[in-house]
Design an enzyme around this catalytic site. Structure first.
Site, PDB file in Angstrom:
ATOM      1  CD1 TRP A 190      -2.654   1.763   0.443  1.00 56.20           C
ATOM      2  CD2 TRP A 190      -1.305   2.496   2.076  1.00 56.20           C
ATOM      3  NE1 TRP A 190      -2.990   3.068   0.719  1.00 56.20           N
ATOM      4  CE2 TRP A 190      -2.179   3.542   1.707  1.00 56.20           C
ATOM      5  CE3 TRP A 190      -0.356   2.729   3.070  1.00 56.20           C
ATOM      6  CZ2 TRP A 190      -2.136   4.804   2.300  1.00 56.20           C
ATOM      7  CZ3 TRP A 190      -0.304   3.995   3.672  1.00 56.20           C
ATOM      8  CH2 TRP A 190      -1.202   5.010   3.291  1.00 56.20           C
ATOM      9  CD  GLU A 231      -4.608  -1.567   1.991  1.00 59.87           C
ATOM     10  OE1 GLU A 231      -3.468  -1.911   2.379  1.00 59.87           O
ATOM     11  OE2 GLU A 231      -5.497  -1.143   2.757  1.00 59.87           O
ATOM     12  CE  LYS A 233      -6.579   5.905   2.607  1.00 62.81           C
ATOM     13  NZ  LYS A 233      -5.695   5.964   3.753  1.00 62.81           N
ATOM     14  CG  ASP A 264      -8.719  -0.832   4.373  1.00 61.15           C
ATOM     15  OD1 ASP A 264      -9.789  -0.437   4.872  1.00 61.15           O
ATOM     16  OD2 ASP A 264      -7.632  -0.779   4.980  1.00 61.15           O
ATOM     17  CG  HIS A 267      -8.769   1.942   1.764  1.00 59.38           C
ATOM     18  ND1 HIS A 267      -7.509   1.521   1.440  1.00 59.38           N
ATOM     19  CD2 HIS A 267      -8.684   2.409   3.032  1.00 59.38           C
ATOM     20  CE1 HIS A 267      -6.697   1.699   2.471  1.00 59.38           C
ATOM     21  NE2 HIS A 267      -7.400   2.228   3.450  1.00 59.38           N
ATOM     22  CG  HIS A 291      -6.105  -4.415   5.018  1.00 57.83           C
ATOM     23  ND1 HIS A 291      -5.178  -3.413   4.873  1.00 57.83           N
ATOM     24  CD2 HIS A 291      -5.394  -5.566   5.121  1.00 57.83           C
ATOM     25  CE1 HIS A 291      -3.956  -3.940   4.876  1.00 57.83           C
ATOM     26  NE2 HIS A 291      -4.066  -5.250   5.016  1.00 57.83           N
ATOM     27  CG  ASP A 299      -9.102   4.712   5.619  1.00 60.05           C
ATOM     28  OD1 ASP A 299      -9.571   3.691   6.135  1.00 60.05           O
ATOM     29  OD2 ASP A 299      -7.908   4.826   5.288  1.00 60.05           O
ATOM     30  CG  ASP A 301      -7.765   2.821   9.530  1.00 65.97           C
ATOM     31  OD1 ASP A 301      -7.763   1.698   9.014  1.00 65.97           O
ATOM     32  OD2 ASP A 301      -7.424   3.855   8.926  1.00 65.97           O
ATOM     33  CG  ASP A 331      -5.594  -1.474   8.150  1.00 67.41           C
ATOM     34  OD1 ASP A 331      -5.062  -0.949   9.148  1.00 67.41           O
ATOM     35  OD2 ASP A 331      -5.432  -1.028   6.992  1.00 67.41           O
TER      36      ASP A 331
HETATM   37  C1  RNT Z   1      -3.840   2.768   4.757  1.00 64.24           C
HETATM   38  C2  RNT Z   1      -3.985   1.312   4.483  1.00 64.24           C
HETATM   39  C3  RNT Z   1      -2.878   0.439   5.010  1.00 64.24           C
HETATM   40  C4  RNT Z   1      -2.436   0.839   6.396  1.00 64.24           C
HETATM   41  C5  RNT Z   1      -1.401  -0.075   7.000  1.00 64.24           C
HETATM   42  C6  RNT Z   1      -0.786   0.534   8.216  1.00 64.24           C
HETATM   43  O1  RNT Z   1      -4.956   3.465   4.440  1.00 64.24           O
HETATM   44  O2  RNT Z   1      -5.210   0.858   4.955  1.00 64.24           O
HETATM   45  O3  RNT Z   1      -3.250  -0.885   4.933  1.00 64.24           O
HETATM   46  O4  RNT Z   1      -3.523   0.942   7.264  1.00 64.24           O
HETATM   47  O5  RNT Z   1      -0.494  -0.413   6.057  1.00 64.24           O
HETATM   48 ZN    ZN Z   2      -5.530  -1.282   4.857  1.00 64.26          ZN
END
Ligand code: RNT
Ligand code: ZN
Length: 424
Positions: A190, A231, A233, A264, A267, A291, A299, A301, A331
């Protein structure tokens, strides 16, 4: 917190088993499948994505951990102890998802393009001893050469080269983990690259990213030991207007180059769900990485909860019969609550969602749908929400020797007092 006795748990389970059997669902079979699933627990929840390379450096790349709950892990040993505590409270045997900034270099400065398996010997020994597989990630952020906002897509060939070398180094480290641990490592790339404001040239950075990825993947690595994932986004902080590695970019790339795609759940547009993408992508790719996260407005998290989105994702994996093809990674990074609890709450919720999905009479629902009997489909789906899956979950926890219900909090509080409090 008062927990039910083993006898009460077994009695509740026996009743639940009957209820599910009446629907044609075998709870024992569901539990056997649940036991076989390994989640990849992300190491970075334990220290707010700080790592050990330069802990004073602020997190960059358009991601953010907010909060200042005490007890953040400062060393690899602390992080491993915290992880051990988390794993003890999560039923099953699970994997670790590691980032390159968690290298142990014995106080020496090792540039990221020079990282090698030896810098992860501590992690490997621990994983072997504890029975964890390892997954890996190049760290293409929180670094002076990422400060301009571009890494693999940088217009500066020297910067690009540095990150290409870092990603190659990471694939080799992943291969080493996979060979040594006897289970393939998924190495996930990523990058944060993107523009705050509307770009004129959307194409050139993507061409550069494609070329960089091609160079990274041109190095032959045995897929029995390491598999590569990319990955995508939608946007990050400071890359609101354009992200080079968008979903369309990586979907096309993964299909053409036969690598894994990482979806993810934070994302995409807030009303867009990765649950709907799983079946589509599985038609084009052999394997997928997820993720699992929780975006709140962006995003962000947040810790994964047992919400409709989490449930929909796990239902899709089960309904597509794709538990072997979809790797389940977590994640999220919440620094405002106990970090060990964050892991435990998030991981247990993913497993609970998976159990609910495994307890579904899918064939029956599918038959109703195929017969255009949408009335039955809706009625059954709604009734299933009230089925006693929690009794099956409690029984699973009892069998796997982890605390039942919120009793895991007692252990976390004790760990907080004995270990985390001393960290200041
Ligand atoms: C960032 C991505 C990625 C990170 C990690 C820390 O938006 O989701 O996966 O969260 O690599
Ligand atoms: Zn991620």
């Amino acid at each position: 917190m008062a927990s039910p006795t083993p006898r009460q748990i077994e009695a509740a389970y026996a009743a639940a088993r009957e209820r599910y059997a009446a629907l044609g669902v075998d709870t024992e079979q569901a539990l056997a499948r649940l036991r076989g699933v390994a989640l990849s627990l992300h190491c970075w929840q334990g220290d707010d994505v700080t790592g050990f390379e330069a802990p004073e450096r602020p997190l960059s790349g358009g991601i953010a951990a907010t909060g200042n709950y005490p007890g953040k892990a400062r060393t690899a040993d602390e992080l491993r102890r915290d992880l051990d505590q988390a794993y003890r409270l999560i039923p099953g045997r699970h994997r670790l998802n590691l980032h390159a900034i968690y290298a142990e270099t014995g106080g020496r400065r090792v540039e990221r393009n020079q990282l090698a398996p030896e810098h992860f010997a501590g992690w490997l020994a621990w994983a072997r001893e504890q029975g964890h597989g390892i997954d890996f990630n190049p760290t293409c952020f929180s670094h002076p050469l990422a400060d301009a906002g571009f890494t693999l897509a940088s217009p500066d060939p020297a910067i690009r080269q540095f990150w290409i070398e870092h990603c190659i180094a990471c694939r080799r480290i992943g291969e080493h983990f996979g060979r040594e641990l006897g289970t393939p490592c998924i190495t996930n790339i990523w990058i944060p690259d993107g523009f705050k404001d509307t770009p004129v040239d959307r194409l050139a950075p993507r061409q550069r990213l494609q070329e960089s990825l091609d160079q990274i993947l041109a190095v032959p690595i045995d897929p029995r030991y390491n598999r590569d994932a990319v990955e995508s986004k939608l946007f990050g902080i400071g890359s609101e207007s354009y992200v080079v590695g968008s979903h369309e970019f990586y979907l096309g790339y993964a299909v053409r180059r036969r690598v894994l795609l990482c979806l993810d759940s934070g994302h995409f547009h807030p009303t867009e769900s990765i649950a709907d993408k799983i079946s589509a992508v599985l038609l084009a790719l052999d394997e997928l990485l997820l993720h699992i996260s929780r975006g709140v407005r962006w995003d962000s998290d947040h810790v994964v909860t047992l919400n409709d989105e989490t449930l929909a994702i796990l239902q899709e994996v089960v309904r597509c019969d794709a538990l072997e093809r979809v790797h389940l990674g977590l994640d999220f990074f919440d620094a405002s609550i106990n970090r060990v609890a964050a892991w435990v709450i998030g991981a247990r919720n993913v497993l609970r969602a998976l159990l609910i999905a495994l307890l579904e009479p899918t064939a029956r629902l599918r038959a109703a749908e195929q017969a255009s009997d949408y009335t039955t489909r809706l009625a059954l789906l709604e009734e299933l929400k009230g089925m006693p899956w929690q009794a099956v979950w409690d029984y699973h926890c009892l069998q796997q020797d982890v605390p039942v219900g919120a009793a895991y909090l007692d252990e976390i509080r004790a760990y907080e007092a004995s270990e985390l409090a001393a960290r200041g």
